[in-house]
Design a protein around this motif. Structure first.
Motif, PDB file in Angstrom:
ATOM      1  N   PRO A 413      67.143  52.352 108.642  1.00 39.20           N
ATOM      2  CA  PRO A 413      66.758  53.723 108.310  1.00 39.20           C
ATOM      3  C   PRO A 413      65.250  53.919 108.217  1.00 39.20           C
ATOM      4  N   ALA A 414      64.504  52.880 107.825  1.00 39.95           N
ATOM      5  CA  ALA A 414      63.048  53.019 107.721  1.00 39.95           C
ATOM      6  C   ALA A 414      62.429  53.388 109.071  1.00 39.95           C
ATOM      7  N   VAL A 415      62.900  52.747 110.133  1.00 42.00           N
ATOM      8  CA  VAL A 415      62.394  53.071 111.471  1.00 42.00           C
ATOM      9  C   VAL A 415      62.678  54.532 111.799  1.00 42.00           C
ATOM     10  N   CYS A 416      63.841  55.017 111.381  1.00 39.04           N
ATOM     11  CA  CYS A 416      64.202  56.413 111.639  1.00 39.04           C
ATOM     12  C   CYS A 416      63.242  57.376 110.948  1.00 39.04           C
ATOM     13  N   VAL A 418      60.170  56.930 110.196  1.00 39.60           N
ATOM     14  CA  VAL A 418      58.870  56.949 110.873  1.00 39.60           C
ATOM     15  C   VAL A 418      58.884  58.021 111.972  1.00 39.60           C
ATOM     16  N   GLY A 419      59.975  58.085 112.728  1.00 41.56           N
ATOM     17  CA  GLY A 419      60.097  59.109 113.760  1.00 41.56           C
ATOM     18  C   GLY A 419      60.107  60.505 113.173  1.00 41.56           C
ATOM     19  N   ILE A 420      60.773  60.695 112.037  1.00 40.04           N
ATOM     20  CA  ILE A 420      60.853  62.006 111.391  1.00 40.04           C
ATOM     21  C   ILE A 420      59.480  62.443 110.886  1.00 40.04           C
ATOM     22  N   LEU A 421      58.732  61.494 110.316  1.00 42.45           N
ATOM     23  CA  LEU A 421      57.372  61.812 109.868  1.00 42.45           C
ATOM     24  C   LEU A 421      56.533  62.308 111.047  1.00 42.45           C
ATOM     25  N   SER A 422      56.674  61.657 112.177  1.00 34.83           N
ATOM     26  CA  SER A 422      55.911  62.050 113.369  1.00 34.83           C
ATOM     27  C   SER A 422      56.273  63.453 113.817  1.00 34.83           C
ATOM     28  N   TYR A 423      57.560  63.804 113.732  1.00 29.56           N
ATOM     29  CA  TYR A 423      57.988  65.143 114.156  1.00 29.56           C
ATOM     30  C   TYR A 423      57.429  66.214 113.213  1.00 29.56           C
ATOM     31  N   GLY A 424      57.384  65.908 111.914  1.00 28.27           N
ATOM     32  CA  GLY A 424      56.815  66.865 110.978  1.00 28.27           C
ATOM     33  C   GLY A 424      55.375  67.191 111.314  1.00 28.27           C
ATOM     34  N   VAL A 425      54.601  66.175 111.671  1.00 28.98           N
ATOM     35  CA  VAL A 425      53.206  66.393 112.059  1.00 28.98           C
ATOM     36  C   VAL A 425      53.147  67.187 113.368  1.00 28.98           C
ATOM     37  N   TYR A 426      54.005  66.828 114.322  1.00 29.80           N
ATOM     38  CA  TYR A 426      54.009  67.482 115.635  1.00 29.80           C
ATOM     39  C   TYR A 426      54.381  68.964 115.533  1.00 29.80           C
TER      40      TYR A 426
END
Length: 434
Positions: A413-416, A418-426
């Motif tokens: 889940p931690a890897v997941c 990281v992707g969600i954090l990136s989408y929030g910034v994007y």
């Protein structure tokens, strides 16, 4: 593409639908949607209680028992797009009735599953149940966005998801009391093969009683929805190109990234929820019995409920993308803390993840849907299909737990996140409607 038309029937007011997708303000229909969120959220969270029960009954490993989530969430992948096509043709209210009837059928299939005493039969019942929930998801998410001004769609969807969390808070506690009791006092591995078969059938009756009660309640709700089907008047969309435009939607970077993040989020959320009972049973954490550990599951989902009520207000003030990124960062800190500690700190840092999960699904869903305009139903189908992450990521996490332990399994889940954090910034900036 011609959009289906949405209008509201009011006494003495003739139907005059406008072209395009209308946004209407109908409080009683909002409460109907809130009820749908409560029902499918609660039933989905029952998997967290059913998993340790089936693991004990069928003496399965962590990876094997995660097939419960694989069977359940695979239905999203297979039925989301067909469900979107169905809703385009029959409308939201009739689509909701069809979804509820499928859910009731899945609950009733637990009866022959118990009689057979086979793990695969339970997986089949869960698959049918999830097919019905998929239809409800496709109905509920875009409908709540339409029932009010576009400017507050993020907040409204988050508020609706709070009712989903109310269900996920209540159902696991009740389920742990009704379902998990005897698994703590009887070790099936110590029984003979014949005695174990009898034990499985007897114990699975506990699961059956719960799901029969759910079937009865769902049928009542379906009957009520059917009587209200004329409240929301729609012109069915006869556009036969429903599937043809899916590629065009996925070529929109914001939407495609959102689909990926729904996959990641559901996979991460379900992984943690599925492992909590086993995690808290560890002597290095709390050393609880299955029943007592199951009673802690509502803290995970209850945190999401509290966070969604707070988030519904916060999202009116702060950019949804920024809130999403901050919450994902907080979850990463909590997972790191839990994986590198023990006792109460390890337990409560993992349970606290639910609080920060709270706004993620509705925020990702609404961010990805921004600018879709009349393609919202198709977008809802694809976004719901991405919920298949709940079938894949927990399966990976379960095998990581068998390989290196439950703390190591938190890596999945931690890897997941990281992707969600990136989408929030994007996606921190809004886009105009297409």
């Amino acid at each position: 593409m011609n959009a289906s038309t949405l209008a509201v029937s009011t006494p003495g007011d003739p139907q005059r639908p406008s072209s395009g997708t209308a946004h209407v303000d109908v409080p009683d229909l909002r409460w109907f949607v809130f009820a749908l969120f409560f029902i499918f959220g609660g039933i989905t969270s029952l998997n967290d209680v059913v998993i340790p029960k089936l693991k004990g009954l069928f003496t399965l490993g962590n990876g094997q028992v995660m097939l419960v989530q694989s069977a359940f969430f695979a239905a999203y992948f297979m039925f989301s797009v067909p469900a979107a096509v169905l809703v385009r043709r029959v409308g939201y209210m009739r689509g909701a009735v069809i979804g509820l009837l499928l859910m009731a059928a899945g609950c009733l299939l637990f009866v022959p599953a118990s009689a057979a005493g086979l793990f695969g039969a339970f997986l089949a019942a869960l698959f049918v149940l999830a097919a019905g929930i998929t239809v409800i998801q496709v109905v509920a998410n875009p409908l709540i966005s339409l029932l009010g001004p576009p400017a507050t769609a993020h907040s409204r969807l988050t508020f609706a998801q709070a009712f989903n969390s109310l269900g996920t808070t209540i159902f696991p506690y009740v389920g742990s009391v009704l379902i998990l009791g005897s698994i703590s006092t009887v070790d099936p591995t110590q029984l003979s093969q014949a005695a174990r078969a009898v034990f499985r059938i007897q114990e699975s009756h506990l699961i059956v009683r719960v799901y029969l009660g759910l079937a009865a309640a769902i049928l009542v709700v379906a009957a009520v929805v059917w009587t209200r089907r004329g409240r929301l008047q729609e012109i069915p969309d006869e556009d036969s190109s429903a599937l043809g435009h899916l590629g065009a939607l996925l070529r929109r970077p914001r939407f495609a990234f959102g689909v990926l993040c729904i996959f990641l989020y559901v996979g991460a959320e379900v992984s943690i929820g599925s492992l909590i009972v086993f995690y808290l049973e560890q002597q290095s954490v709390l050393g609880l019995s299955a029943v007592d550990a199951g009673k802690h599951v509502p803290f995970y989902w209850g945190g999401a409920m509290v966070g969604r009520f707070i988030g519904a207000y916060l999202l009116r003030l702060v950019s949804p993308g920024k809130v999403l990124a901050c919450n994902a960062a907080a979850v990463l800190v909590l997972l790191f803390t839990s994986a590198h500690s023990s006792g109460l700190i390890a337990a409560w840092s993992l349970l606290a993840v639910g609080l920060f999960n709270s706004i993620m699904f509705p925020t990702i869903f609404s961010l990805a849907s921004e600018g879709l305009g009349p393609r919202a139903k198709q977008g809802s189908g694809l976004l719901s299909m991405a919920i298949v992450g709940g079938a894949i990521v927990p399966f990976i996490a379960g095998h990581l737990a068998d390989w290196r332990g439950l703390q190591f399994a938190l890596l999945a889940p931690a890897v997941c996140y990281v992707g969600i954090l990136s989408y929030g910034v994007y996606a921190r900036r809004a886009v105009a409607d297409a």
